[in-house]
Scaffold this motif. Structure first.
Motif, PDB file in Angstrom:
ATOM      1  N   GLY A   1     -26.419 -19.674 -30.848  1.00 43.81           N
ATOM      2  CA  GLY A   1     -27.378 -20.762 -30.702  1.00 43.81           C
ATOM      3  C   GLY A   1     -28.540 -20.526 -31.644  1.00 43.81           C
ATOM      4  O   GLY A   1     -28.649 -21.113 -32.718  1.00 43.81           O
ATOM      5  N   ARG A   2     -29.386 -19.561 -31.260  1.00 44.81           N
ATOM      6  CA  ARG A   2     -30.622 -19.275 -31.995  1.00 44.81           C
ATOM      7  C   ARG A   2     -30.407 -19.122 -33.504  1.00 44.81           C
ATOM      8  O   ARG A   2     -31.121 -19.707 -34.305  1.00 44.81           O
ATOM      9  CB  ARG A   2     -31.212 -17.972 -31.432  1.00 44.81           C
TER      10      ARG A   2
ATOM     11  N   ILE B   1     -34.302 -12.599 -21.235  1.00 39.55           N
ATOM     12  CA  ILE B   1     -33.151 -13.127 -21.971  1.00 39.55           C
ATOM     13  C   ILE B   1     -32.046 -12.088 -22.115  1.00 39.55           C
ATOM     14  O   ILE B   1     -31.190 -12.179 -22.966  1.00 39.55           O
ATOM     15  CB  ILE B   1     -33.555 -13.736 -23.342  1.00 39.55           C
TER      16      ILE B   1
ATOM     17  N   LYS C   1     -27.807 -25.363 -25.789  1.00 40.70           N
ATOM     18  CA  LYS C   1     -29.139 -25.159 -25.200  1.00 40.70           C
ATOM     19  C   LYS C   1     -30.196 -24.789 -26.250  1.00 40.70           C
ATOM     20  O   LYS C   1     -31.369 -25.046 -26.050  1.00 40.70           O
ATOM     21  CB  LYS C   1     -29.092 -24.079 -24.103  1.00 40.70           C
TER      22      LYS C   1
ATOM     23  N   MET D   1     -36.617 -26.770 -25.013  1.00 38.18           N
ATOM     24  CA  MET D   1     -37.331 -26.291 -23.815  1.00 38.18           C
ATOM     25  C   MET D   1     -38.641 -27.046 -23.608  1.00 38.18           C
ATOM     26  O   MET D   1     -39.450 -26.661 -22.770  1.00 38.18           O
ATOM     27  CB  MET D   1     -37.631 -24.791 -23.958  1.00 38.18           C
TER      28      MET D   1
ATOM     29  N   SER E   1     -29.794 -12.469 -25.525  1.00 36.07           N
ATOM     30  CA  SER E   1     -30.133 -13.241 -26.712  1.00 36.07           C
ATOM     31  C   SER E   1     -31.161 -12.473 -27.541  1.00 36.07           C
ATOM     32  O   SER E   1     -31.801 -11.551 -27.043  1.00 36.07           O
ATOM     33  CB  SER E   1     -30.706 -14.573 -26.248  1.00 36.07           C
TER      34      SER E   1
ATOM     35  N   HIS F   1     -21.406 -12.321 -22.335  1.00 40.77           N
ATOM     36  CA  HIS F   1     -22.639 -12.620 -23.095  1.00 40.77           C
ATOM     37  C   HIS F   1     -23.706 -11.701 -22.535  1.00 40.77           C
ATOM     38  O   HIS F   1     -24.034 -11.783 -21.347  1.00 40.77           O
ATOM     39  CB  HIS F   1     -23.026 -14.091 -22.918  1.00 40.77           C
TER      40      HIS F   1
ATOM     41  N   GLY G   1     -24.880 -15.397 -30.422  1.00 44.87           N
ATOM     42  CA  GLY G   1     -24.943 -14.847 -31.771  1.00 44.87           C
ATOM     43  C   GLY G   1     -25.988 -13.757 -31.925  1.00 44.87           C
ATOM     44  O   GLY G   1     -26.497 -13.211 -30.942  1.00 44.87           O
TER      45      GLY G   1
ATOM     46  N   GLU H   1     -20.443 -17.906 -29.502  1.00 44.90           N
ATOM     47  CA  GLU H   1     -21.324 -18.983 -29.031  1.00 44.90           C
ATOM     48  C   GLU H   1     -22.748 -18.827 -29.573  1.00 44.90           C
ATOM     49  O   GLU H   1     -23.699 -18.691 -28.806  1.00 44.90           O
ATOM     50  CB  GLU H   1     -21.387 -18.949 -27.493  1.00 44.90           C
TER      51      GLU H   1
ATOM     52  N   TYR I   1     -42.393 -16.071 -22.891  1.00 44.39           N
ATOM     53  CA  TYR I   1     -41.875 -14.731 -23.216  1.00 44.39           C
ATOM     54  C   TYR I   1     -42.856 -13.895 -24.012  1.00 44.39           C
ATOM     55  O   TYR I   1     -42.477 -12.842 -24.520  1.00 44.39           O
ATOM     56  CB  TYR I   1     -40.604 -14.826 -24.077  1.00 44.39           C
TER      57      TYR I   1
ATOM     58  N   ARG J   1     -42.067 -20.903 -25.855  1.00 34.81           N
ATOM     59  CA  ARG J   1     -41.685 -19.500 -26.016  1.00 34.81           C
ATOM     60  C   ARG J   1     -42.864 -18.534 -25.975  1.00 34.81           C
ATOM     61  O   ARG J   1     -42.784 -17.497 -25.301  1.00 34.81           O
ATOM     62  CB  ARG J   1     -40.847 -19.299 -27.292  1.00 34.81           C
TER      63      ARG J   1
ATOM     64  N   TYR K   1     -34.658 -23.212 -29.198  1.00 34.14           N
ATOM     65  CA  TYR K   1     -35.382 -23.105 -27.921  1.00 34.14           C
ATOM     66  C   TYR K   1     -36.820 -23.612 -28.063  1.00 34.14           C
ATOM     67  O   TYR K   1     -37.721 -23.143 -27.387  1.00 34.14           O
ATOM     68  CB  TYR K   1     -35.342 -21.668 -27.388  1.00 34.14           C
TER      69      TYR K   1
ATOM     70  N   ASP L   1     -20.787 -24.642 -26.837  1.00 37.40           N
ATOM     71  CA  ASP L   1     -20.945 -23.940 -25.560  1.00 37.40           C
ATOM     72  C   ASP L   1     -21.950 -24.750 -24.763  1.00 37.40           C
ATOM     73  O   ASP L   1     -23.091 -24.920 -25.202  1.00 37.40           O
ATOM     74  CB  ASP L   1     -21.463 -22.520 -25.829  1.00 37.40           C
TER      75      ASP L   1
END
Ligand code: LLP
Length: 415
Positions: A275-276, A162, A60, A374, A202, A199, A239, A273, A316, A312, A370, A79
Protein backbone atom coordinates in the motif's frame (compact mmCIF):
# COMPACT_ATOMS: atom_id res chain seq x y z
CA UNK A 1 13.70 9.19 -9.93
CA UNK A 2 12.31 11.98 -7.81
CA UNK A 3 9.26 13.54 -9.40
CA UNK A 4 9.25 16.51 -7.05
CA UNK A 5 11.91 19.02 -8.03
CA UNK A 6 12.88 22.60 -7.38
CA UNK A 7 13.59 24.81 -10.39
CA UNK A 8 14.62 28.44 -9.83
CA UNK A 9 13.39 28.19 -6.25
CA UNK A 10 9.91 26.91 -7.24
CA UNK A 11 8.70 23.42 -6.47
CA UNK A 12 7.36 21.30 -9.34
CA UNK A 13 5.53 18.00 -9.35
CA UNK A 14 6.62 16.54 -12.68
CA UNK A 15 6.25 19.58 -14.97
CA UNK A 16 3.58 21.38 -12.98
CA UNK A 17 4.43 24.19 -10.53
CA UNK A 18 2.78 23.51 -7.18
CA UNK A 19 1.76 27.17 -6.90
CA UNK A 20 -0.24 26.76 -10.12
CA UNK A 21 -2.01 23.76 -8.65
CA UNK A 22 -2.89 25.73 -5.53
CA UNK A 23 -4.14 28.66 -7.59
CA UNK A 24 -6.30 26.44 -9.75
CA UNK A 25 -7.68 23.99 -7.20
CA UNK A 26 -7.28 25.73 -3.85
CA UNK A 27 -5.78 24.32 -0.66
CA UNK A 28 -5.51 22.02 1.17
CA UNK A 29 -4.90 19.88 -1.88
CA UNK A 30 -3.50 16.41 -2.37
CA UNK A 31 -1.46 16.09 -5.57
CA UNK A 32 0.01 12.86 -6.93
CA UNK A 33 2.59 12.18 -9.62
CA UNK A 34 1.51 9.57 -12.13
CA UNK A 35 5.13 8.78 -13.00
CA UNK A 36 5.89 8.13 -9.33
CA UNK A 37 2.92 5.75 -9.09
CA UNK A 38 4.20 3.95 -12.16
CA UNK A 39 7.78 3.72 -10.91
CA UNK A 40 6.68 2.31 -7.58
CA UNK A 41 4.52 -0.32 -9.23
CA UNK A 42 7.28 -1.25 -11.63
CA UNK A 43 9.69 -1.81 -8.73
CA UNK A 44 7.42 -4.60 -7.41
CA UNK A 45 6.96 -6.06 -10.89
CA UNK A 46 10.73 -6.21 -11.24
CA UNK A 47 11.24 -7.73 -7.80
CA UNK A 48 8.79 -10.50 -8.66
CA UNK A 49 9.70 -11.02 -12.29
CA UNK A 50 10.10 -14.62 -13.33
CA UNK A 51 7.97 -15.84 -10.42
CA UNK A 52 4.22 -16.39 -10.66
CA UNK A 53 2.78 -13.42 -8.80
CA UNK A 54 -0.03 -10.98 -8.24
CA UNK A 55 0.43 -7.50 -6.79
CA UNK A 56 -2.67 -6.69 -4.76
CA UNK A 57 -2.59 -2.97 -3.99
CA UNK A 58 -3.79 -2.35 -0.41
CA UNK A 59 -6.76 -0.06 -1.01
CA UNK A 60 -6.68 1.37 2.50
CA UNK A 61 -3.50 3.31 1.69
CA UNK A 62 -5.37 5.47 -0.81
CA UNK A 63 -8.71 4.29 -2.14
CA UNK A 64 -9.51 7.22 -4.40
CA UNK A 65 -11.17 5.85 -7.52
CA UNK A 66 -8.69 7.22 -10.03
CA UNK A 67 -5.78 5.76 -8.05
CA UNK A 68 -7.48 2.36 -8.06
CA UNK A 69 -8.26 2.76 -11.76
CA UNK A 70 -4.59 3.44 -12.42
CA UNK A 71 -3.42 0.29 -10.65
CA UNK A 72 -6.19 -1.76 -12.28
CA UNK A 73 -4.83 -0.62 -15.66
CA UNK A 74 -1.34 -1.70 -14.56
CA UNK A 75 -2.81 -5.17 -14.08
CA UNK A 76 -2.85 -5.07 -10.28
CA UNK A 77 -5.20 -6.90 -7.99
CA UNK A 78 -6.39 -5.38 -4.73
CA UNK A 79 -6.28 -6.12 -1.02
CA UNK A 80 -9.52 -4.94 0.56
CA UNK A 81 -10.76 -4.84 4.14
CA UNK A 82 -14.42 -3.93 3.71
CA UNK A 83 -17.41 -4.17 1.43
CA UNK A 84 -16.94 -0.47 0.79
CA UNK A 85 -13.44 -1.03 -0.54
CA UNK A 86 -14.73 -3.83 -2.77
CA UNK A 87 -17.35 -1.48 -4.19
CA UNK A 88 -14.62 1.09 -4.88
CA UNK A 89 -12.44 -1.48 -6.68
CA UNK A 90 -15.32 -2.58 -8.88
CA UNK A 91 -16.38 1.02 -9.59
CA UNK A 92 -12.81 1.78 -10.65
CA UNK A 93 -12.72 -1.12 -13.12
CA UNK A 94 -10.71 -3.54 -10.95
CA UNK A 95 -11.18 -7.28 -11.54
CA UNK A 96 -12.99 -9.08 -8.71
CA UNK A 97 -11.00 -12.18 -9.55
CA UNK A 98 -7.85 -10.39 -8.40
CA UNK A 99 -9.19 -9.23 -5.04
CA UNK A 100 -8.13 -10.63 -1.68
CA UNK A 101 -10.24 -9.76 1.34
CA UNK A 102 -8.39 -9.22 4.64
CA UNK A 103 -9.61 -8.08 8.06
CA UNK A 104 -10.69 -9.58 11.38
CA UNK A 105 -14.34 -8.54 11.34
CA UNK A 106 -15.92 -9.44 7.99
CA UNK A 107 -19.72 -9.31 8.26
CA UNK A 108 -22.01 -11.86 6.62
CA UNK A 109 -23.22 -9.12 4.26
CA UNK A 110 -19.64 -8.35 3.21
CA UNK A 111 -18.98 -12.06 2.66
CA UNK A 112 -22.08 -12.32 0.45
CA UNK A 113 -21.05 -9.29 -1.54
CA UNK A 114 -17.53 -10.68 -2.09
CA UNK A 115 -18.78 -14.17 -2.98
CA UNK A 116 -21.26 -12.76 -5.47
CA UNK A 117 -18.56 -10.60 -7.05
CA UNK A 118 -16.29 -13.67 -7.28
CA UNK A 119 -13.18 -12.50 -5.42
CA UNK A 120 -9.88 -14.39 -5.55
CA UNK A 121 -9.61 -15.24 -1.86
CA UNK A 122 -10.78 -14.54 1.67
CA UNK A 123 -7.90 -14.08 4.10
CA UNK A 124 -9.57 -15.74 7.08
CA UNK A 125 -8.47 -14.52 10.49
CA UNK A 126 -10.30 -16.82 12.96
CA UNK A 127 -12.12 -20.11 13.30
CA UNK A 128 -15.43 -18.31 13.88
CA UNK A 129 -14.95 -16.43 10.64
CA UNK A 130 -14.28 -19.72 8.83
CA UNK A 131 -17.51 -21.21 10.19
CA UNK A 132 -19.47 -18.14 9.15
CA UNK A 133 -17.94 -18.10 5.69
CA UNK A 134 -18.74 -21.77 5.18
CA UNK A 135 -22.37 -21.10 6.14
CA UNK A 136 -22.78 -17.96 4.03
CA UNK A 137 -21.18 -19.60 0.97
CA UNK A 138 -23.47 -22.62 1.44
CA UNK A 139 -26.53 -20.36 1.47
CA UNK A 140 -25.41 -18.93 -1.88
CA UNK A 141 -24.58 -22.35 -3.31
CA UNK A 142 -20.94 -21.32 -3.69
CA UNK A 143 -17.57 -22.45 -2.42
CA UNK A 144 -15.51 -19.72 -0.77
CA UNK A 145 -11.79 -19.58 -1.65
CA UNK A 146 -9.85 -19.26 1.60
CA UNK A 147 -6.42 -18.63 2.94
CA UNK A 148 -5.59 -18.36 6.63
CA UNK A 149 -3.82 -15.32 7.86
CA UNK A 150 -1.26 -16.74 10.21
CA UNK A 151 0.41 -14.80 12.91
CA UNK A 152 4.07 -15.79 12.91
CA UNK A 153 4.94 -13.89 16.11
CA UNK A 154 7.76 -11.89 14.55
CA UNK A 155 8.61 -8.41 15.79
CA UNK A 156 8.46 -6.10 12.75
CA UNK A 157 10.33 -3.32 14.61
CA UNK A 158 7.90 -0.60 13.60
CA UNK A 159 5.44 1.69 15.43
CA UNK A 160 3.31 -0.38 17.87
CA UNK A 161 0.05 0.87 16.28
CA UNK A 162 1.04 -0.51 12.90
CA UNK A 163 2.67 -3.76 13.96
CA UNK A 164 0.32 -6.67 13.48
CA UNK A 165 2.25 -9.93 13.63
CA UNK A 166 2.90 -10.27 17.35
CA UNK A 167 1.13 -12.70 19.71
CA UNK A 168 -0.60 -9.80 21.44
CA UNK A 169 -2.05 -8.35 18.22
CA UNK A 170 -5.66 -9.05 17.21
CA UNK A 171 -4.71 -10.23 13.72
CA UNK A 172 -4.53 -13.69 12.23
CA UNK A 173 -4.42 -17.09 13.87
CA UNK A 174 -1.38 -18.32 15.79
CA UNK A 175 0.77 -20.24 13.34
CA UNK A 176 0.80 -23.20 15.75
CA UNK A 177 -2.99 -23.52 15.41
CA UNK A 178 -2.97 -23.24 11.63
CA UNK A 179 -2.62 -26.97 10.78
CA UNK A 180 -5.77 -27.81 12.76
CA UNK A 181 -7.66 -25.00 11.04
CA UNK A 182 -6.58 -26.19 7.60
CA UNK A 183 -7.77 -29.70 8.49
CA UNK A 184 -11.10 -28.25 9.62
CA UNK A 185 -11.42 -26.21 6.39
CA UNK A 186 -10.58 -29.27 4.30
CA UNK A 187 -13.62 -31.06 5.80
CA UNK A 188 -16.01 -28.22 5.03
CA UNK A 189 -18.44 -28.37 2.11
CA UNK A 190 -18.44 -24.72 1.11
CA UNK A 191 -14.85 -23.56 1.35
CA UNK A 192 -11.87 -24.33 -0.89
CA UNK A 193 -8.36 -23.94 0.46
CA UNK A 194 -6.30 -21.65 -1.76
CA UNK A 195 -3.42 -20.33 0.27
CA UNK A 196 -1.84 -18.89 3.34
CA UNK A 197 -1.16 -15.31 4.21
CA UNK A 198 0.67 -13.24 6.72
CA UNK A 199 1.15 -9.54 7.37
CA UNK A 200 3.38 -8.48 10.23
CA UNK A 201 3.18 -4.71 10.06
CA UNK A 202 3.62 -1.59 8.03
CA UNK A 203 6.46 0.87 7.37
CA UNK A 204 9.03 -1.91 7.73
CA UNK A 205 12.46 -0.59 6.92
CA UNK A 206 14.28 -3.77 7.84
CA UNK A 207 13.73 -6.82 5.64
CA UNK A 208 14.80 -9.41 8.16
CA UNK A 209 11.44 -9.64 9.99
CA UNK A 210 9.68 -10.09 6.64
CA UNK A 211 12.15 -12.81 5.69
CA UNK A 212 11.75 -14.53 9.09
CA UNK A 213 7.97 -14.45 8.82
CA UNK A 214 8.13 -15.78 5.28
CA UNK A 215 10.39 -18.65 6.33
CA UNK A 216 7.87 -19.66 8.98
CA UNK A 217 5.01 -19.46 6.49
CA UNK A 218 6.89 -21.52 3.89
CA UNK A 219 7.67 -24.15 6.52
CA UNK A 220 3.95 -24.28 7.32
CA UNK A 221 3.09 -24.66 3.60
CA UNK A 222 5.57 -27.55 3.35
CA UNK A 223 4.17 -29.32 6.38
CA UNK A 224 0.63 -28.90 5.07
CA UNK A 225 1.70 -30.40 1.74
CA UNK A 226 3.03 -33.45 3.59
CA UNK A 227 -0.39 -33.72 5.24
CA UNK A 228 -2.03 -33.65 1.79
CA UNK A 229 -3.08 -29.98 1.78
CA UNK A 230 -1.48 -28.28 -1.21
CA UNK A 231 -1.57 -24.49 -1.30
CA UNK A 232 -1.89 -22.55 -4.55
CA UNK A 233 -0.59 -19.26 -3.27
CA UNK A 234 1.51 -17.66 -0.56
CA UNK A 235 0.45 -14.12 0.34
CA UNK A 236 3.31 -12.27 2.02
CA UNK A 237 1.25 -9.26 3.13
CA UNK A 238 2.11 -5.57 2.81
CA UNK A 239 5.03 -3.93 1.12
CA UNK A 240 8.22 -2.25 2.27
CA UNK A 241 8.58 1.01 4.18
CA UNK A 242 9.30 4.38 2.61
CA UNK A 243 11.44 7.39 3.42
CA UNK A 244 9.76 10.07 5.50
CA UNK A 245 12.78 11.51 7.30
CA UNK A 246 16.06 9.67 7.57
CA UNK A 247 14.88 6.10 7.19
CA UNK A 248 16.67 3.86 4.74
CA UNK A 249 13.95 1.89 2.99
CA UNK A 250 14.90 -1.60 1.88
CA UNK A 251 16.70 -1.74 -1.43
CA UNK A 252 14.31 -3.34 -3.92
CA UNK A 253 17.17 -5.37 -5.36
CA UNK A 254 17.70 -6.94 -1.93
CA UNK A 255 13.94 -7.43 -1.57
CA UNK A 256 13.97 -9.13 -4.97
CA UNK A 257 16.80 -11.43 -3.89
CA UNK A 258 15.01 -12.25 -0.63
CA UNK A 259 11.97 -13.41 -2.60
CA UNK A 260 13.73 -15.01 -5.55
CA UNK A 261 15.95 -17.15 -3.33
CA UNK A 262 13.03 -18.36 -1.23
CA UNK A 263 10.62 -19.07 -4.09
CA UNK A 264 13.07 -20.65 -6.53
CA UNK A 265 11.83 -24.15 -7.27
CA UNK A 266 8.42 -23.59 -5.65
CA UNK A 267 5.25 -23.45 -7.67
CA UNK A 268 2.92 -21.38 -5.51
CA UNK A 269 1.83 -17.99 -6.78
CA UNK A 270 3.17 -15.13 -4.66
CA UNK A 271 0.68 -12.50 -3.64
CA UNK A 272 1.97 -9.25 -2.18
CA UNK A 273 -0.23 -6.48 -0.76
CA UNK A 274 1.76 -3.23 -0.86
CA UNK A 275 0.00 0.00 0.00
CA UNK A 276 2.27 2.71 1.38
CA UNK A 277 5.20 2.09 -0.96
CA UNK A 278 3.00 2.29 -4.09
CA UNK A 279 1.48 5.69 -3.33
CA UNK A 280 3.26 7.32 -0.38
CA UNK A 281 6.10 9.09 -2.08
CA UNK A 282 3.95 9.98 -5.10
CA UNK A 283 1.81 12.39 -3.08
CA UNK A 284 2.17 15.82 -1.53
CA UNK A 285 -0.29 17.75 0.57
CA UNK A 286 -0.32 21.41 -0.41
CA UNK A 287 -1.34 23.87 2.26
CA UNK A 288 -1.37 27.66 2.61
CA UNK A 289 -0.08 29.58 5.60
CA UNK A 290 -2.93 31.51 7.18
CA UNK A 291 -1.04 33.10 10.06
CA UNK A 292 2.32 33.15 11.70
CA UNK A 293 1.98 33.58 15.42
CA UNK A 294 5.11 34.43 17.33
CA UNK A 295 4.55 33.26 20.88
CA UNK A 296 6.66 33.36 23.98
CA UNK A 297 9.29 30.72 23.36
CA UNK A 298 7.24 29.10 20.58
CA UNK A 299 6.29 30.15 17.07
CA UNK A 300 3.35 28.71 15.24
CA UNK A 301 2.90 28.52 11.50
CA UNK A 302 -0.85 28.08 11.21
CA UNK A 303 -1.82 26.42 7.92
CA UNK A 304 -5.13 25.56 6.29
CA UNK A 305 -4.52 21.79 6.46
CA UNK A 306 -5.14 20.03 9.76
CA UNK A 307 -5.23 16.70 11.51
CA UNK A 308 -8.50 15.94 9.73
CA UNK A 309 -6.62 16.14 6.40
CA UNK A 310 -3.48 14.32 7.50
CA UNK A 311 -3.94 12.35 10.68
CA UNK A 312 -0.59 10.56 10.78
CA UNK A 313 1.34 13.15 12.83
CA UNK A 314 -1.38 13.35 15.47
CA UNK A 315 -2.06 9.63 15.61
CA UNK A 316 1.39 8.10 15.33
CA UNK A 317 3.61 11.08 15.98
CA UNK A 318 4.63 10.46 12.37
CA UNK A 319 7.15 12.74 10.69
CA UNK A 320 6.49 14.32 7.30
CA UNK A 321 8.93 16.70 5.69
CA UNK A 322 7.44 20.17 5.19
CA UNK A 323 9.03 22.49 2.64
CA UNK A 324 8.19 25.93 1.26
CA UNK A 325 6.78 25.81 -2.25
CA UNK A 326 8.69 28.99 -3.11
CA UNK A 327 12.17 29.44 -1.70
CA UNK A 328 12.72 32.85 -0.19
CA UNK A 329 15.39 34.91 1.52
CA UNK A 330 13.25 35.30 4.66
CA UNK A 331 15.23 34.27 7.77
CA UNK A 332 14.20 30.80 8.96
CA UNK A 333 11.82 30.65 11.90
CA UNK A 334 11.87 27.86 14.48
CA UNK A 335 8.23 26.79 14.55
CA UNK A 336 5.52 24.20 14.92
CA UNK A 337 3.34 23.79 11.84
CA UNK A 338 -0.20 23.45 13.10
CA UNK A 339 -3.74 23.39 11.73
CA UNK A 340 -6.90 25.23 12.72
CA UNK A 341 -8.51 22.28 14.55
CA UNK A 342 -9.20 22.89 18.23
CA UNK A 343 -6.83 20.29 19.65
CA UNK A 344 -3.27 20.54 20.86
CA UNK A 345 -2.63 17.31 18.92
CA UNK A 346 -3.50 19.10 15.70
CA UNK A 347 -0.06 19.49 14.21
CA UNK A 348 1.49 18.62 10.87
CA UNK A 349 5.06 19.04 12.09
CA UNK A 350 6.80 20.06 15.29
CA UNK A 351 10.15 21.75 15.79
CA UNK A 352 10.71 22.83 12.19
CA UNK A 353 12.78 25.64 10.72
CA UNK A 354 11.01 27.39 7.87
CA UNK A 355 11.80 30.50 5.87
CA UNK A 356 8.23 31.54 5.17
CA UNK A 357 5.70 34.36 5.39
CA UNK A 358 1.94 34.51 5.79
CA UNK A 359 0.05 33.65 2.62
CA UNK A 360 2.79 31.39 1.23
CA UNK A 361 2.43 27.73 0.39
CA UNK A 362 3.94 24.68 2.06
CA UNK A 363 4.23 21.17 0.68
CA UNK A 364 3.91 18.26 3.09
CA UNK A 365 5.88 15.42 1.53
CA UNK A 366 5.33 11.68 1.22
CA UNK A 367 1.66 12.20 1.99
CA UNK A 368 0.19 9.93 -0.69
CA UNK A 369 -0.42 6.96 1.61
CA UNK A 370 -2.80 6.97 4.58
CA UNK A 371 -3.35 10.69 4.04
CA UNK A 372 -6.58 11.22 2.14
CA UNK A 373 -7.80 7.74 3.06
CA UNK A 374 -7.64 8.51 6.80
CA UNK A 375 -9.02 12.02 6.51
CA UNK A 376 -12.19 13.03 8.30
CA UNK A 377 -14.62 15.91 8.64
CA UNK A 378 -13.72 16.74 12.22
CA UNK A 379 -14.55 20.36 13.04
CA UNK A 380 -16.91 20.26 10.03
CA UNK A 381 -14.03 20.66 7.66
CA UNK A 382 -14.75 19.61 4.08
CA UNK A 383 -12.12 17.19 2.89
CA UNK A 384 -9.46 18.31 0.43
CA UNK A 385 -9.56 18.01 -3.33
CA UNK A 386 -7.17 15.62 -5.11
CA UNK A 387 -5.36 15.93 -8.43
CA UNK A 388 -3.04 13.69 -10.44
CA UNK A 389 -0.25 15.21 -12.49
CA UNK A 390 1.06 13.53 -15.64
CA UNK A 391 3.98 15.53 -17.09
CA UNK A 392 2.33 18.92 -17.73
CA UNK A 393 -1.24 17.66 -17.56
CA UNK A 394 -3.46 17.79 -14.51
CA UNK A 395 -6.62 15.85 -13.71
CA UNK A 396 -8.94 16.61 -10.83
CA UNK A 397 -9.75 13.21 -9.35
CA UNK A 398 -11.79 14.34 -6.35
CA UNK A 399 -13.67 17.56 -5.87
CA UNK A 400 -13.30 19.47 -2.66
CA UNK A 401 -16.19 18.62 -0.38
CA UNK A 402 -18.80 21.25 0.34
CA UNK A 403 -20.28 22.16 3.69
CA UNK A 404 -23.77 21.45 2.31
CA UNK A 405 -22.52 17.99 1.30
CA UNK A 406 -21.32 17.34 4.84
CA UNK A 407 -24.78 18.02 6.25
CA UNK A 408 -26.65 16.23 3.47
CA UNK A 409 -27.54 13.05 5.34
CA UNK A 410 -28.48 14.73 8.60
CA UNK A 411 -31.94 15.57 9.89
CA UNK A 412 -33.50 17.93 12.35
CA UNK A 413 -36.12 16.21 14.46
CA UNK A 414 -39.47 17.07 15.96
CA UNK A 415 -40.73 14.85 18.77
N1 LLP B 1 -2.14 -5.99 3.98
C1 LLP B 1 -2.74 -5.93 5.18
C2 LLP B 1 -3.47 -7.08 5.68
C3 LLP B 1 -2.61 -4.76 5.96
O1 LLP B 1 -3.18 -4.71 7.15
C4 LLP B 1 -1.88 -3.65 5.46
C5 LLP B 1 -1.74 -2.42 6.23
C6 LLP B 1 -1.30 -3.76 4.18
C7 LLP B 1 -1.43 -4.96 3.48
C8 LLP B 1 -0.52 -2.65 3.54
O2 LLP B 1 0.67 -2.43 4.21
P1 LLP B 1 1.74 -1.37 3.63
O3 LLP B 1 2.27 -1.90 2.34
O4 LLP B 1 1.00 -0.10 3.40
O5 LLP B 1 2.76 -1.27 4.67
N2 LLP B 1 -2.36 4.04 8.88
C9 LLP B 1 -1.03 3.57 9.14
C10 LLP B 1 -0.70 2.28 8.42
C11 LLP B 1 -1.66 1.17 8.74
C12 LLP B 1 -1.37 -0.09 7.97
C13 LLP B 1 -2.42 -1.11 8.17
N3 LLP B 1 -2.28 -2.28 7.37
C14 LLP B 1 -0.03 4.69 8.78
O6 LLP B 1 -0.46 5.76 8.36
O7 LLP B 1 1.17 4.52 8.96
Amino acid sequence: MNHLQRKDGRLFLEEVALEDLARQYGTPLYAYSLAALNDAYLAYEQALSGLPHLICYAVKANGSLAILQHFARCGAGFDIVSGGELARVLAAGGAAGKVVFSGVGKTAAEMRMALQAGIRCFNVESESELERLNRVAGELGKSAPVSFRVNPDVDPKTHPYISTGLKQNKFGVPISQAPALYRRAAEMDNVTIHGVDCHIGSQLTDLSPIADALDRVLALADSLAVAGIKLRHIDIGGGVGIRYQDETPPDMAVYREMLQSRFAGRDEEIIVEPGRSLVGEAGVLLTRIEYIKQGEGKNFVIVDAAMNDLMRPALYDAYHDIVPVQESATPPLACDVVGPVCETGDFIGLGRHLAVREGELLAVLAAGAYGMSMSSNYNTRPRAAEVVVNKNEIRLIRERETIEGLMAGERLVSW
